[in-house]
Every structure is written in structure tokens, then in C-alpha cells.
Write a protein that holds these residues in place. Sequence first.
Motif, short mmCIF file in Angstrom:
data_model
loop_
_atom_site.label_atom_id
_atom_site.label_comp_id
_atom_site.label_asym_id
_atom_site.label_seq_id
_atom_site.Cartn_x
_atom_site.Cartn_y
_atom_site.Cartn_z
N UNK A 114 16.31 38.17 29.32
CA UNK A 114 16.78 38.94 28.17
C UNK A 114 15.63 39.23 27.22
N UNK A 115 14.78 38.24 27.01
CA UNK A 115 13.65 38.42 26.10
C UNK A 115 12.70 39.51 26.60
N UNK A 116 12.41 39.50 27.91
CA UNK A 116 11.46 40.46 28.46
C UNK A 116 12.07 41.85 28.54
N UNK A 117 13.32 41.93 28.97
CA UNK A 117 13.95 43.23 29.19
C UNK A 117 14.26 43.95 27.89
N UNK A 118 14.80 43.22 26.93
CA UNK A 118 15.38 43.87 25.77
C UNK A 118 14.59 43.66 24.47
N UNK A 119 14.25 42.40 24.17
CA UNK A 119 13.65 42.14 22.86
C UNK A 119 12.21 42.59 22.77
N UNK A 120 11.44 42.41 23.85
CA UNK A 120 10.03 42.76 23.78
C UNK A 120 9.80 44.25 23.48
N UNK A 121 10.47 45.17 24.18
CA UNK A 121 10.28 46.58 23.81
C UNK A 121 10.70 46.89 22.38
N UNK A 122 11.77 46.26 21.89
CA UNK A 122 12.24 46.53 20.53
C UNK A 122 11.27 45.98 19.48
N UNK A 123 10.80 44.75 19.66
CA UNK A 123 9.92 44.13 18.67
C UNK A 123 8.54 44.76 18.66
N UNK A 124 8.10 45.26 19.82
CA UNK A 124 6.75 45.84 19.89
C UNK A 124 6.61 47.05 18.99
N UNK A 125 7.72 47.70 18.65
CA UNK A 125 7.65 48.86 17.78
C UNK A 125 7.45 48.51 16.32
N UNK A 126 7.74 47.25 15.94
CA UNK A 126 7.63 46.86 14.54
C UNK A 126 6.44 45.94 14.27
N UNK A 127 6.10 45.11 15.23
CA UNK A 127 5.07 44.09 15.00
C UNK A 127 3.92 44.28 15.99
N UNK A 128 2.79 43.67 15.66
CA UNK A 128 1.67 43.67 16.59
C UNK A 128 2.08 42.90 17.85
N UNK A 129 1.44 43.18 19.00
CA UNK A 129 1.88 42.53 20.24
C UNK A 129 1.91 41.00 20.15
N UNK A 130 0.85 40.42 19.56
CA UNK A 130 0.81 38.96 19.46
C UNK A 130 1.91 38.42 18.58
N UNK A 131 2.12 39.04 17.44
CA UNK A 131 3.16 38.59 16.52
C UNK A 131 4.54 38.80 17.14
N UNK A 132 4.74 39.95 17.80
CA UNK A 132 6.02 40.21 18.46
C UNK A 132 6.32 39.13 19.48
N UNK A 133 5.33 38.75 20.27
CA UNK A 133 5.53 37.73 21.29
C UNK A 133 5.89 36.39 20.67
N UNK A 134 5.20 36.02 19.59
CA UNK A 134 5.50 34.74 18.93
C UNK A 134 6.93 34.73 18.37
N UNK A 135 7.33 35.83 17.76
CA UNK A 135 8.68 35.91 17.21
C UNK A 135 9.73 35.81 18.31
N UNK A 136 9.48 36.49 19.43
CA UNK A 136 10.45 36.47 20.53
C UNK A 136 10.55 35.09 21.15
N UNK A 137 9.41 34.45 21.38
CA UNK A 137 9.42 33.11 21.98
C UNK A 137 10.18 32.14 21.07
N UNK A 138 9.90 32.19 19.77
CA UNK A 138 10.60 31.30 18.84
C UNK A 138 12.08 31.63 18.79
N UNK A 139 12.41 32.91 18.69
CA UNK A 139 13.80 33.34 18.59
C UNK A 139 14.60 32.94 19.81
N UNK A 140 14.10 33.27 21.00
CA UNK A 140 14.83 32.97 22.22
C UNK A 140 14.81 31.48 22.55
N UNK A 141 13.72 30.80 22.20
CA UNK A 141 13.67 29.36 22.42
C UNK A 141 14.70 28.62 21.60
#
Length: 326
Positions: free
Chosen positions: A282-309
Motif C-alpha cells: 500500500x505504501x509503495x503503490x499509493x502513498x509514495x506517488x501522492x507524497x512525492x508531489x508535496x515533499x522532497x523524496x527523502x522526506x516523503x519516504x521518511x513520512x511514509x515509513x513512519x506513517x505506515x509503520x
Amino acid sequence: MPTVFPDNPLSATGLWTALGWPMLRLLLGLATGLLLANLLEALHWTRRLALLAAPLARAAHFQETAGAAFSLAFVSPAAANGLLSTCHKQGGISGKELMLSNLCNSLPAYLTHTPTIFLLTWPVLGPPALIYVGLTLMAAAGRTGATVLLARQLLPPPHRQIMPCAEPASTGPALSAALHKAWQRFLRRLPKLIGFTAPMYVLMFFLQRYGFFAAAEQWLATHMDWLAFLKPQAMSVIVLHLAAELGAALGAAGSVLQSGGLDARDVVLALMVGNILSTPMRAIRHQLPAYAGFYSPGLALRLIVANQGVRAVSMALVTIGYYCLT
């Protein structure tokens, strides 16, 4: 994202149906959220929104913009992310507060999808749908509550002065001026939103088309011996949740429930476990494309890992509680 097999070449029409139109809908949704966030800032309405979440924001030591984002997430999680992203770039909130605010928005973001989830599950499952939706809602509320307590420990009490991204005005700006300001900001940020989100979405599409997700799901499906506490019939529900998400899993759950292969408790447990195990996909398919539009790649990845974890942990705790109490 629809599943397309690599041995079937895509025509121009097929490519548009499978990739172009879904990606366009995603970009339109994100762009609408970004424009709404910019308009709220330009009209100085973030403080009014923050008043709705004032008790929670005070308890968590959030700045006004984080409180406003919490209220806004009940309407549009994308707009809430746009607001947080803009304020973070302006220095209004720290990276730590951004992370905690994003986690805190779990409950309102989930509530925006609750009617859809309930309307999908009730016709298939009947009364067990209430239990499933209730448990997932309890997990979301637990995430938000725990985040508020954690934020209170980690963040200092907010300053009395208003941050730049949430500054109020005794009299708001003229609507035409606010619209112009919001539109100019939107135009400046739109290329980045498209530039990051579209390639990420295309990458996810071709990873799925050429079997990456299928291989990952198959690996998970063959390494589930630790789920021996569930009845064998529950495995089909879990595997379909991994492979095709909620819709197919519900079909299998409804079938075994009606045939008597599983009772209501077993079906709820199977859906909960499938929901937890599908977290990485779910994180890779849906959240990563959505978050990448608002945050830098590194920050988007950290937010997604924390959120989904945190989401997976909260779902696991609720599932264990349900298993032990029933």
C-alpha cells in the motif's frame, strides 16, 4: 492501479485506460488539494480551521498550522499535506512537528474513507462489517491519541506569536487578491508536483505490469506459517488482500462466511491480518506517488515509513486484542 499482464501488449487506448486516466485523476486530486491549501493560506483561514482543533493542538503543543491541517484532513488529506508542506518550507514548523502532525492526521484521513469502506464491506459481510470497520477505526483513533501524547513530550509549548504560514488578519484580504496570490503560488508548485508524482506513478505501474508486486505478494503468501492460529480457509482471504486489495478479499470472505467455512470472528481476523500484511504494498503503490508531489523524496519516504509503520503496529495491537477477547 489495474493489473496488466506483460504478454498482452498495450495499445494506445489500453495505455490510456490502464495508466493515463488513473494517473490524471490522481494528479487532479493532488492539484485540487494543493490549490485549496494555498487559497486557505491566502485568505488567512488557517487560524479559523485551527480553532476547530484547538484542544487537541494545545494538548500536543502544535503550532496553529498543524492544528489547521488536522481539521482540514477531515475534508481533504491532500490539502492537509499541502498546508503542512508549505508551512514547513517557510520555516513555520520544524521537521519533528511535521512528522508528528502527519501521524496525528491518521484519524481524520481514515474517516474520509470510512463511508466507502463500510459501503463495500456491509453488502458482503453483513454485521461482521461493523466489527471490521470499528476495529480499523479504533486503530486510527489510537494512533492519533498516542501521537498527541508523544508530541506533548517531544515538542515545546508553542510560542504566542503567529507563525508566518498561519498569520491571521483582522480583516481578511480581498477575495480577488487572495485568489491571485493562491493561484501564483499554485503555479509555482504545480510543476514540482507533476514532475515528481507522474514519474513515480509510471514507475509503480510498470513494476506491477512486469511482476514486481506479484513476486513480492507470492513470497509473502509462501512465508505465512506463523499464521497457524487462523483456520486454513482464512489464507485465501489474506492472499487475495495482498494480491488484489480489499475488493477481492471481501469476495472470498463473503463466500467462506456464507458457506460456513469461517465464522464472523475468523473473517474479521483474516481481513485484519491481510490489511496489516499489505502495508508495504500500500505504501509503495499509493502513498509514495501522492507524497512525492508535496515533499522532497527523502522526506516523503521518511513520512511514509513512519506513517505506515505506526499504522501496522496499531492494527496489530487491535487485532491481538480482538483475538484474545473473543
